[in-house]
Write a protein that holds these residues in place. Sequence first.
Motif, PDB file in Angstrom:
ATOM      1  N   TYR A 214       0.867  -1.175   0.000  1.00  0.00           N
ATOM      2  CA  TYR A 214       0.000   0.000   0.000  1.00  0.00           C
ATOM      3  C   TYR A 214       0.907   1.228   0.000  1.00  0.00           C
ATOM      4  O   TYR A 214       1.990   1.203   0.561  1.00  0.00           O
ATOM      5  CB  TYR A 214      -0.902   0.035   1.244  1.00  0.00           C
TER       6      TYR A 214
ATOM      7  N   LYS B 153      -9.334  -7.013   5.655  1.00  0.00           N
ATOM      8  CA  LYS B 153     -10.097  -7.138   4.408  1.00  0.00           C
ATOM      9  C   LYS B 153     -11.349  -7.945   4.736  1.00  0.00           C
ATOM     10  O   LYS B 153     -11.279  -9.111   5.099  1.00  0.00           O
ATOM     11  CB  LYS B 153      -9.283  -7.834   3.316  1.00  0.00           C
TER      12      LYS B 153
ATOM     13  N   GLY C 130     -15.026  -7.389   0.409  1.00  0.00           N
ATOM     14  CA  GLY C 130     -13.929  -6.816  -0.370  1.00  0.00           C
ATOM     15  C   GLY C 130     -13.397  -5.480   0.113  1.00  0.00           C
ATOM     16  O   GLY C 130     -12.475  -4.935  -0.492  1.00  0.00           O
ATOM     17  N   PHE C 131     -13.946  -4.928   1.182  1.00  0.00           N
ATOM     18  CA  PHE C 131     -13.438  -3.655   1.695  1.00  0.00           C
ATOM     19  C   PHE C 131     -12.109  -3.863   2.401  1.00  0.00           C
ATOM     20  O   PHE C 131     -11.981  -4.730   3.261  1.00  0.00           O
ATOM     21  CB  PHE C 131     -14.445  -2.999   2.647  1.00  0.00           C
ATOM     22  N   GLU C 132     -11.131  -3.064   2.039  1.00  0.00           N
ATOM     23  CA  GLU C 132      -9.810  -3.123   2.663  1.00  0.00           C
ATOM     24  C   GLU C 132      -9.594  -1.874   3.498  1.00  0.00           C
ATOM     25  O   GLU C 132      -9.940  -0.766   3.084  1.00  0.00           O
ATOM     26  CB  GLU C 132      -8.715  -3.216   1.606  1.00  0.00           C
ATOM     27  N   SER C 133      -9.022  -2.060   4.693  1.00  0.00           N
ATOM     28  CA  SER C 133      -8.733  -0.924   5.558  1.00  0.00           C
ATOM     29  C   SER C 133      -7.455  -1.188   6.350  1.00  0.00           C
ATOM     30  O   SER C 133      -7.055  -2.332   6.556  1.00  0.00           O
ATOM     31  CB  SER C 133      -9.905  -0.654   6.499  1.00  0.00           C
TER      32      SER C 133
ATOM     33  N   ASN D  84      -9.524   3.715   5.030  1.00  0.00           N
ATOM     34  CA  ASN D  84     -10.308   2.783   4.241  1.00  0.00           C
ATOM     35  C   ASN D  84      -9.790   2.850   2.805  1.00  0.00           C
ATOM     36  O   ASN D  84      -9.982   3.847   2.111  1.00  0.00           O
ATOM     37  CB  ASN D  84     -11.801   3.134   4.311  1.00  0.00           C
TER      38      ASN D  84
ATOM     39  N   SER E 237     -10.641   1.013   0.191  1.00  0.00           N
ATOM     40  CA  SER E 237     -11.657   0.802  -0.843  1.00  0.00           C
ATOM     41  C   SER E 237     -12.335   2.090  -1.283  1.00  0.00           C
ATOM     42  O   SER E 237     -12.589   2.298  -2.460  1.00  0.00           O
ATOM     43  CB  SER E 237     -12.697  -0.198  -0.356  1.00  0.00           C
ATOM     44  N   ASN E 238     -12.654   2.977  -0.332  1.00  0.00           N
ATOM     45  CA  ASN E 238     -13.329   4.218  -0.730  1.00  0.00           C
ATOM     46  C   ASN E 238     -12.486   5.462  -0.449  1.00  0.00           C
ATOM     47  O   ASN E 238     -12.987   6.569  -0.494  1.00  0.00           O
ATOM     48  CB  ASN E 238     -14.718   4.330  -0.086  1.00  0.00           C
ATOM     49  N   ASN E 239     -11.211   5.272  -0.116  1.00  0.00           N
ATOM     50  CA  ASN E 239     -10.237   6.353   0.039  1.00  0.00           C
ATOM     51  C   ASN E 239     -10.675   7.390   1.078  1.00  0.00           C
ATOM     52  O   ASN E 239     -10.659   8.587   0.821  1.00  0.00           O
ATOM     53  CB  ASN E 239      -9.982   7.017  -1.317  1.00  0.00           C
TER      54      ASN E 239
END
Length: 179
Positions: free
Chosen positions: A34, A48, A52-55, A85, A87-89
Amino acid sequence: MKNKFVKILVVALALMCVLIVSILPCSAVSVPHYDISDDEYNYYIIFKTEDGFESVFLSTDELVVSVDSKIYRLKSTNGSAKLINISNNTAALFSTPGILGSFSPKDMLATNYDVKYENSDVVFFQQSPLLCRLLNPVQEQVGEKITADLGILTTCGIGCLASLVGCVLVPKVLYKFRV
């Protein structure tokens, strides 16, 4: 003689300061895979979820896990933590100690330290052995760089010391070449 000693002492102290500053380790965290690095935080945990959301949780101290009726919660003891987060920045800052969020144990992917249960020395999630193996060559490369820097600093220090001694001797020798 006293002036000469003071000058040599000043040069030696300057060289020691440069040497000490170049050896001091950096305390910033860099999260592998990352594009995240931060000078304020030393620890990270990557999650994760099934959807599918990664943080990534960044913190200044080691976060702990508490379990209450099969619900796992991530807790901070001093409150200096940040959730990024991927996935959605988005990012969230936690400034007070307490629960940062709940999670499923299978959601935790990686960490740079052994995550323990709250008020216990029992390890909940162990640091990746692969990460340990990857970090060892980096430490060896840092050692090689410090050794190379020491060679350059020593050469420069000897040159400065020789110039200092030469400057003291120049007036004593130049009077012989008066015309």
